[in-house]
Write a protein that holds these residues in place. Structure first.
Motif: not given
Length: 697
Positions: A416-426
């Motif tokens: 979840y932490p990595r996923a959140l980071n990637k979604y925010h990057n998009v």
């Protein structure tokens, strides 16, 4: 192109007569000339040459000797001896500059140079005629020929000016038709399609059966195609194919018509056209290659995947060096993805990412390859593929796609932490891409999983443009408020949801939840209204549940007969249970217990079985049938030993046994209560009952 015969028969006849009358001393020369011209007319060029050479040799002072030079030039020209013809024409242009035939000689000389590929000299001569001999009988033809030469040499702007000279003369010019058509063709070649369209329409109005009629129709259709007016060019192509009797134009029109069909999403017609092109003997190798490629692509759009794959295999075998191979492999990859044959999809897409890694399609192939791993639930390999594609093809138009689905994979891997980071990057790096709202939705999902409901709600509320996703976000918000048991808030959100565009599945879910919450909150009037609205949708999967809640709402709003009628139409066990319950509660115990007894004997759902036994126990007790009430309660204790109402049921069983005269069994069940509880008051009360029963024994 054909060199125009300058000196017509009438003018030559006049010339011969004039020579004979005016120059009696040159009678022999005039007769030799007349004889030579007669031979020339009979196409006896060798004999005619002898006569004209005779004039030059023996009669050099002959007043019209320059005509002998001219016809010697013409004879050499007709025999395609252009180099030999040039000196004769040049003799006239240098020695006889003031003679009436000099413009004709220059014109013929320009043709010789053109034929000899001496383009500059030819163009200079034609420009000289156009600029210096505006009243000449050869002026119009020279201007037209100049335009033809410049057109052939791809000097299109210059050619346009030359043809415009002819066009400005008007329809009285014999070259007007050709010049008008070529003018339209030049505009077409200069990509000025709207101007070309205008000129071609003008031509077709002026020349309904003209020399360039079918070519003009073809280029008019091509101009319309390039403008994007596919429905207008389509009938023109069809007319050319049906009526032109010109194989070349028919083939070209058939080819272009295929693209019209394709661009209009008329894929079945497009496929037939591409197929006929491929099978035609007149189709070039390059056109066959393109037609086969288009056939594969069209079949893909028709969702005829099996046939498309056959064409793809054929294309790969026949054209192993084609520039279209990267896209062919991508189409194959897409088909295998749709067929969920992920290993073959990956195999085809890997060819593009490895063999054609410098292609602008490699980024798309990498994204699709990652998608294949994603769809096959191989999220770790998908992560590796998406991460590699982001690094290797940073300028690909599919970069946002790869970044978004990388985040999706991490979500599925519960990172979840990595996923959140990637979604925010998009969201930050690609603010105009199509994945912004899906990213907000996913962030909301993660926050919901982490029980961070406030942040989840904030992100779900950001979804406003994509109506389907916004509706889904509302349903997620309903789930959050449902967990919080805030059913009134749930209903508010569902009302908002019903105003949005949504999928059929979402709509069904919303109505089911709305009826559930209204039932829970005992808002029976609203429940009745919602159930009727749900029934109006006429969705098979929704009808039974809506009828059930309608029956419940009718009963609770006092419309008992209507409720019974509604529930009788249902075959579901929960509807039968409700019907039995209504009968029992509305003093129709016999009808009710018949239904409930049947359910208790046949139903597999334990929750419904328990409810049926409880309702039977109450109904029988209320009607005074203690034996059957006892039987129902006994079944409850045996079938549901973990029942939280077990103490209450034991007390009822003990009481029923006592009233039925079975004192020992009554004591047995009262003792079970004493064994189960720690409450002194209840124990004291039960012990008193046991003591009373024992005393009566």
């Amino acid at each position: 192109m054909k060199k125009y015969q300058i000196v017509c028969l009438i003018s030559i006849a006049f010339l011969i007569a004039n020579i004979t009358l005016s120059y009696p001393k040159n009678l022999k020369a005039s007769r030799v000339f007349k004889f030579g011209y007669g031979l020339y007319q009979e196409e006896l060029y060798e004999e005619a040459s002898g006569q004209f050479e005779k004039i030059i040799k023996f009669y050099p002072q002959f007043s019209k000797v320059y005509y002998a030079y001219y016809f010697l030039g013409e004879i050499n020209f007709k025999n395609e001896k252009y180099s030999e013809a040039i000196p004769f024409y040049e003799k006239i242009t240098t020695l006889y500059k003031d003679k009436e035939i000099v413009d004709d000689a220059k014109y013929s000389l320009s043709w010789c140079h053109w034929k000899l590929k001496e383009i500059k000299k030819a163009e200079e001569l034609l420009l000289d005629i156009v600029n210096s001999y505006k009243t000449s009988n050869i002026f119009e033809e020279a201007a037209n020929t100049l335009g033809e030469l410049q057109f052939e040499e791809k000097k299109l702007e210059h050619a346009l000016k030359s043809f415009n000279i002819v066009i400005n003369i008007g329809s009285k010019s014999s070259f007007y038709e050709g010049a008008l058509f070529k003018s339209g063709l030049i505009h077409y070649k200069l990509n000025k399609f709207k101007d070309a369209k205008k000129i071609f329409i003008e031509y077709l109005k002026a020349f309904k059966t003209g020399k360039y009629h079918w070519e003009c129709n073809f280029y008019l259709a091509e101009s319309l195609y390039n403008i994007g007016e596919y429905n207008k060019c389509k009938p023109i192509y069809k007319k050319i194919i049906a009526e032109s009797k010109n194989d070349k134009l028919e083939n070209f029109s058939n080819y272009s018509l295929s693209f019209c069909y394709y661009n209009l999403n008329e894929f079945e017609d497009a496929y037939k056209s591409f197929e006929s092109i491929y099978n035609s003997k007149d189709t070039s190798k390059e056109e066959k290659e393109d037609a086969l490629y288009r056939m594969a692509k069209t079949l893909y759009n028709l969702k005829d995947y099996a046939k498309s794959l056959k064409i793809i295999k054929k294309f790969i075998n026949e054209y192993p060096k084609s520039n279209s191979l990267p896209e062919i492999y991508i189409i194959a990859g897409k088909i295998y993805l749709k067929q969920k044959n992920f290993s073959r999809a990956i195999s085809n897409l890997s060819i593009v990412t490895k063999k054609y890694r410098k292609s602008n399609l490699a980024g798309e192939a990498a994204f699709l390859k990652g998608s294949a791993y994603y769809l096959s639930d191989n999220f770790k390999e998908a992560v590796n593929t998406f991460e590699a594609s982001i690094v290797k093809w940073p300028k690909s138009e599919f970069l946002p796609n790869s970044k978004y689905f990388l985040a999706e994979c991490l979500l599925n891997l519960e990172e979840y932490p990595r996923a959140l980071n990637k979604y925010h990057n998009v969201i930050k790096e690609h603010p105009k891409c199509e994945f912004i709202e899906p990213a907000y939705f996913a962030i909301g999902e993660i926050c919901k999983i982490q029980n961070n409901y406030d942040k989840a709600l904030v992100n779900f509320k950001k979804i406003k443009i994509d109506q389907i996703l916004a509706a889904e976000a509302l349903m997620k918000m309903v789930d959050i408020y449902k967990d919080k048991q805030m059913y009134t808030k749930c209903l508010e959100l569902l009302d908002e949801f019903l105003k949005k565009k949504r999928s059929a599945e979402q709509l069904e879910n919303a109505y089911n939840l709305k009826m559930e919450f209204e039932h829970h909150l005992k808002k029976y009037s609203k429940l009745l209204k919602t159930a009727k609205a749900a029934l109006a949708l006429n969705k098979k999967s929704l009808i039974n549940n809506a009828l059930y809640y309608k029956g419940y709402a009718l009963w609770k709003t006092g419309k008992v007969n209507s409720a019974i009628k509604t529930l009788k139409s249902l075959k579901e066990n929960k509807a039968k249970f409700l019907l039995g319950k209504i009968y029992c509660n509305e003093k129709m115990v016999n009808d009710g217990t018949v239904i409930l007894e049947k359910l208790a004997n046949e139903v597999e759902d334990e929750k419904l079985l328990k409810a049926s036994l409880e309702e039977l126990a109450r109904a029988y007790q209320k009607s005074g049938n203690l034996k059957k009430a006892l039987d129902s309660n006994l079944k409850l204790t045996i079938l549901f030993p973990e029942n939280n109402k077990l103490t209450e049921i034991y007390e009822k069983i003990g009481t029923f046994y006592s009233k039925l005269g079975n004192k020992k069994k009554a004591i047995k069940f009262f003792n079970k209560i004493v064994e189960r509880i720690n409450d002194p008051k209840i124990i004291e009360s039960i012990n008193k009952k046991i003591k009373t029963i024992k005393e009566s024994l």
